[in-house]
Write a protein that holds these residues in place. Structure first.
Motif, PDB file in Angstrom:
ATOM      1  N   PRO A  15      -2.723  15.101  -4.276  1.00 54.30           N
ATOM      2  CA  PRO A  15      -2.837  13.908  -3.228  1.00 54.30           C
ATOM      3  C   PRO A  15      -3.237  12.790  -3.707  1.00 54.30           C
ATOM      4  O   PRO A  15      -4.094  12.813  -4.635  1.00 54.30           O
ATOM      5  CB  PRO A  15      -3.771  14.393  -2.087  1.00 54.30           C
ATOM      6  CG  PRO A  15      -3.636  15.764  -2.345  1.00 54.30           C
ATOM      7  CD  PRO A  15      -3.613  16.071  -3.969  1.00 54.30           C
ATOM      8  N   HIS A  16      -2.534  11.671  -3.815  1.00 55.17           N
ATOM      9  CA  HIS A  16      -2.831  10.055  -4.367  1.00 55.17           C
ATOM     10  C   HIS A  16      -2.539   9.112  -3.357  1.00 55.17           C
ATOM     11  O   HIS A  16      -1.677   9.344  -2.290  1.00 55.17           O
ATOM     12  CB  HIS A  16      -2.182  10.274  -5.673  1.00 55.17           C
ATOM     13  CG  HIS A  16      -0.826  10.210  -5.901  1.00 55.17           C
ATOM     14  ND1 HIS A  16      -0.159  11.390  -5.490  1.00 55.17           N
ATOM     15  CD2 HIS A  16       0.300   9.245  -5.738  1.00 55.17           C
ATOM     16  CE1 HIS A  16       1.011  11.308  -5.535  1.00 55.17           C
ATOM     17  NE2 HIS A  16       1.274   9.896  -5.651  1.00 55.17           N
ATOM     18  N   GLN A  17      -3.092   8.102  -3.577  1.00 57.46           N
ATOM     19  CA  GLN A  17      -2.890   6.996  -2.831  1.00 57.46           C
ATOM     20  C   GLN A  17      -2.883   5.552  -3.403  1.00 57.46           C
ATOM     21  O   GLN A  17      -3.612   5.409  -4.722  1.00 57.46           O
ATOM     22  CB  GLN A  17      -4.032   6.892  -1.553  1.00 57.46           C
ATOM     23  CG  GLN A  17      -4.430   5.761  -0.778  1.00 57.46           C
ATOM     24  CD  GLN A  17      -5.546   5.627   0.197  1.00 57.46           C
ATOM     25  OE1 GLN A  17      -6.229   6.747  -0.143  1.00 57.46           O
ATOM     26  NE2 GLN A  17      -5.536   5.010   0.893  1.00 57.46           N
ATOM     27  N   HIS A  51       0.850  -1.051  -0.101  1.00 54.22           N
ATOM     28  CA  HIS A  51      -0.020   0.132   0.048  1.00 54.22           C
ATOM     29  C   HIS A  51       0.789   1.129   0.035  1.00 54.22           C
ATOM     30  O   HIS A  51       2.074   1.248   0.308  1.00 54.22           O
ATOM     31  CB  HIS A  51      -0.891   0.247   1.104  1.00 54.22           C
ATOM     32  CG  HIS A  51      -0.280   0.280   2.412  1.00 54.22           C
ATOM     33  ND1 HIS A  51      -0.130   1.601   3.151  1.00 54.22           N
ATOM     34  CD2 HIS A  51       0.421  -0.644   3.280  1.00 54.22           C
ATOM     35  CE1 HIS A  51       0.687   1.555   4.112  1.00 54.22           C
ATOM     36  NE2 HIS A  51       1.055   0.310   4.322  1.00 54.22           N
ATOM     37  N   TYR A  52       0.272   2.434  -0.205  1.00 54.58           N
ATOM     38  CA  TYR A  52       0.963   3.667  -0.185  1.00 54.58           C
ATOM     39  C   TYR A  52      -0.168   4.611   0.485  1.00 54.58           C
ATOM     40  O   TYR A  52      -0.950   4.875  -0.487  1.00 54.58           O
ATOM     41  CB  TYR A  52       1.600   4.052  -1.671  1.00 54.58           C
ATOM     42  CG  TYR A  52       2.831   5.146  -1.486  1.00 54.58           C
ATOM     43  CD1 TYR A  52       2.718   5.747  -0.264  1.00 54.58           C
ATOM     44  CD2 TYR A  52       3.780   5.230  -2.404  1.00 54.58           C
ATOM     45  CE1 TYR A  52       3.851   6.837  -0.145  1.00 54.58           C
ATOM     46  CE2 TYR A  52       4.569   6.075  -2.400  1.00 54.58           C
ATOM     47  CZ  TYR A  52       4.902   7.030  -1.284  1.00 54.58           C
ATOM     48  OH  TYR A  52       5.706   7.903  -1.315  1.00 54.58           O
ATOM     49  N   GLN A  53       0.073   5.174   1.415  1.00 56.40           N
ATOM     50  CA  GLN A  53      -1.048   6.120   2.044  1.00 56.40           C
ATOM     51  C   GLN A  53      -1.024   7.258   1.192  1.00 56.40           C
ATOM     52  O   GLN A  53      -0.077   7.587   0.743  1.00 56.40           O
ATOM     53  CB  GLN A  53      -0.362   6.472   3.471  1.00 56.40           C
ATOM     54  CG  GLN A  53      -0.922   5.349   4.394  1.00 56.40           C
ATOM     55  CD  GLN A  53      -0.760   5.897   5.827  1.00 56.40           C
ATOM     56  OE1 GLN A  53      -0.614   7.197   6.349  1.00 56.40           O
ATOM     57  NE2 GLN A  53      -0.695   4.807   6.677  1.00 56.40           N
ATOM     58  N   LYS A  54      -2.024   8.104   1.465  1.00 55.12           N
ATOM     59  CA  LYS A  54      -2.247   9.396   0.665  1.00 55.12           C
ATOM     60  C   LYS A  54      -1.144  10.323   0.779  1.00 55.12           C
ATOM     61  O   LYS A  54      -0.636  10.478   1.964  1.00 55.12           O
ATOM     62  CB  LYS A  54      -3.595  10.056   1.213  1.00 55.12           C
ATOM     63  CG  LYS A  54      -3.855  11.215   0.560  1.00 55.12           C
ATOM     64  CD  LYS A  54      -5.061  11.582   0.819  1.00 55.12           C
ATOM     65  CE  LYS A  54      -5.610  12.212   2.233  1.00 55.12           C
ATOM     66  NZ  LYS A  54      -6.864  12.681   2.106  1.00 55.12           N
ATOM     67  N   HIS A  55      -0.545  10.807  -0.149  1.00 54.73           N
ATOM     68  CA  HIS A  55       0.738  11.516   0.006  1.00 54.73           C
ATOM     69  C   HIS A  55       0.711  12.464  -1.271  1.00 54.73           C
ATOM     70  O   HIS A  55      -0.084  12.324  -2.385  1.00 54.73           O
ATOM     71  CB  HIS A  55       1.800  10.781  -0.232  1.00 54.73           C
ATOM     72  CG  HIS A  55       2.015  10.037  -1.366  1.00 54.73           C
ATOM     73  ND1 HIS A  55       1.529   8.644  -1.733  1.00 54.73           N
ATOM     74  CD2 HIS A  55       2.963  10.074  -2.435  1.00 54.73           C
ATOM     75  CE1 HIS A  55       1.776   8.229  -2.733  1.00 54.73           C
ATOM     76  NE2 HIS A  55       2.842   9.021  -3.293  1.00 54.73           N
ATOM     77  N   VAL A  56       1.729  13.384  -1.474  1.00 53.19           N
ATOM     78  CA  VAL A  56       2.202  14.174  -2.576  1.00 53.19           C
ATOM     79  C   VAL A  56       3.348  13.624  -3.110  1.00 53.19           C
ATOM     80  O   VAL A  56       4.310  13.303  -2.159  1.00 53.19           O
ATOM     81  CB  VAL A  56       1.838  15.783  -2.461  1.00 53.19           C
ATOM     82  CG1 VAL A  56       0.521  15.973  -2.297  1.00 53.19           C
ATOM     83  CG2 VAL A  56       2.594  16.182  -1.401  1.00 53.19           C
ATOM     84  N   ASP A  57       3.875  14.129  -4.210  1.00 46.71           N
ATOM     85  CA  ASP A  57       5.106  13.658  -4.694  1.00 46.71           C
ATOM     86  C   ASP A  57       6.116  15.043  -4.942  1.00 46.71           C
ATOM     87  O   ASP A  57       7.464  14.679  -5.048  1.00 46.71           O
ATOM     88  CB  ASP A  57       5.138  12.996  -5.978  1.00 46.71           C
ATOM     89  CG  ASP A  57       4.672  11.719  -6.104  1.00 46.71           C
ATOM     90  OD1 ASP A  57       4.483  10.952  -4.757  1.00 46.71           O
ATOM     91  OD2 ASP A  57       4.054  11.247  -6.920  1.00 46.71           O
ATOM     92  N   VAL A  58       5.768  15.727  -4.618  1.00 47.37           N
ATOM     93  CA  VAL A  58       6.298  17.242  -4.749  1.00 47.37           C
ATOM     94  C   VAL A  58       7.676  17.272  -4.013  1.00 47.37           C
ATOM     95  O   VAL A  58       8.615  17.697  -4.748  1.00 47.37           O
ATOM     96  CB  VAL A  58       5.633  18.311  -4.326  1.00 47.37           C
ATOM     97  CG1 VAL A  58       6.196  19.856  -4.678  1.00 47.37           C
ATOM     98  CG2 VAL A  58       4.319  18.577  -4.944  1.00 47.37           C
TER      99      VAL A  58
HETATM  100 FE   LIG Z   1       3.367   9.044  -5.451  1.00 44.40          FE
END
Ligand SMILES: [Fe+2]
Ligand SMILES: O=C(O)CCC(=O)C(=O)O
Length: 214
Positions: free
Chosen positions: A189-191, A123-130
């Motif tokens: 934001p994405h997950q 899984h990858y919790q909600k985050h931004v890649d900036v």
């Molecule tokens: Fe990402």
């Protein structure tokens, strides 16, 4: 008088532009981006390099401790020729994809390219890649490209990519398919929703390449 005009315009902008930015999930999906031969070739390449796929962890604790709470996946940077081909095609496509998303075009520079593998419990919790972390503050990320290459129909469960608008009110779920490209601004934001792997086979994992441009 000028101040009034300015205030008026600013109010207009807030009414007009902000909601469109706040409530939108700008992204582009391309099915069949590089062809099935490329996708299955890359899959076989990663399966052959399984021992070079290491657990990717994130330091979220105040002491910088790494854990799989935020992200549970394995990463592989040995993409061979596949990485170069993918990066070239993405660099060629990005200007038109920016226009399609309604964002300003820029001269993209590849910052990171890595294969990410999600197995049982991935899984990858909600985050931004900036943010690139403290090591490269001079190179902010602007665009995230995801190239999926698990076989379709896939043999893992879950694993949709969920995009959130900045207001958090809108979400879009994207179901990865083999040879599919998804592009979005790195500030969105994405997950990755939790993944199950009933067979337990590495070859049946959720495979993606994450390519970041700035
Ligand atoms: Fe990402
Ligand atoms: O694999 C995905 O769908 C998203 C991965 C991701 O968010 C990332 O690598 O930053």
């Amino acid at each position: 008088m000028q101040n009034h005009l300015f205030e008026g315009n600013r109010a207009g902008m807030a009414q007009d532009i902000l909601p469109r930015v706040l409530h939108r999930c700008p992204h582009v999906v391309r099915h069949g981006f590089l062809g099935e031969t490329f996708a299955s070739g890359l899959r076989e390449h990663i399966i052959a390099h399984e021992t070079e796929c290491h657990t990717g962890m994130i330091g979220n604790a105040p002491d910088g401790r790494l854990s799989t709470d935020i992200r549970n996946s394995r990463m592989c940077t040995s993409l061979g020729e596949f990485g170069a081909v993918l990066a070239d095609r993405l660099l060629a496509f990005l200007p038109e994809l920016m226009v399609e998303m309604g964002l300003s075009p820029f001269s993209p520079k590849l910052l990171d390219l890595v294969a990410v593998i999600y197995g049982e419990g991935g899984h990858y919790q909600k985050h931004v890649d900036v943010f690139h972390g403290k090591h490269r503050p001079d190179q902010p990320r602007r665009v995230t490209c995801l190239y999926y290459f698990s076989q379709t129909p896939h043999r893992y469960t879950g694993g949709a990519l969920r995009l959130f608008s900045l207001s958090q009110e809108e979400t879009v779920d994207v179901e990865p398919e083999s040879d599919m490209l998804v592009v979005f601004p790195s500030w969105l934001p994405h997950q990755v929703l939790p993944v199950g792997l009933p067979s337990g086979e590495f070859a049946d994992s959720r495979f993606a390449v994450t390519a970041l441009f700035g």
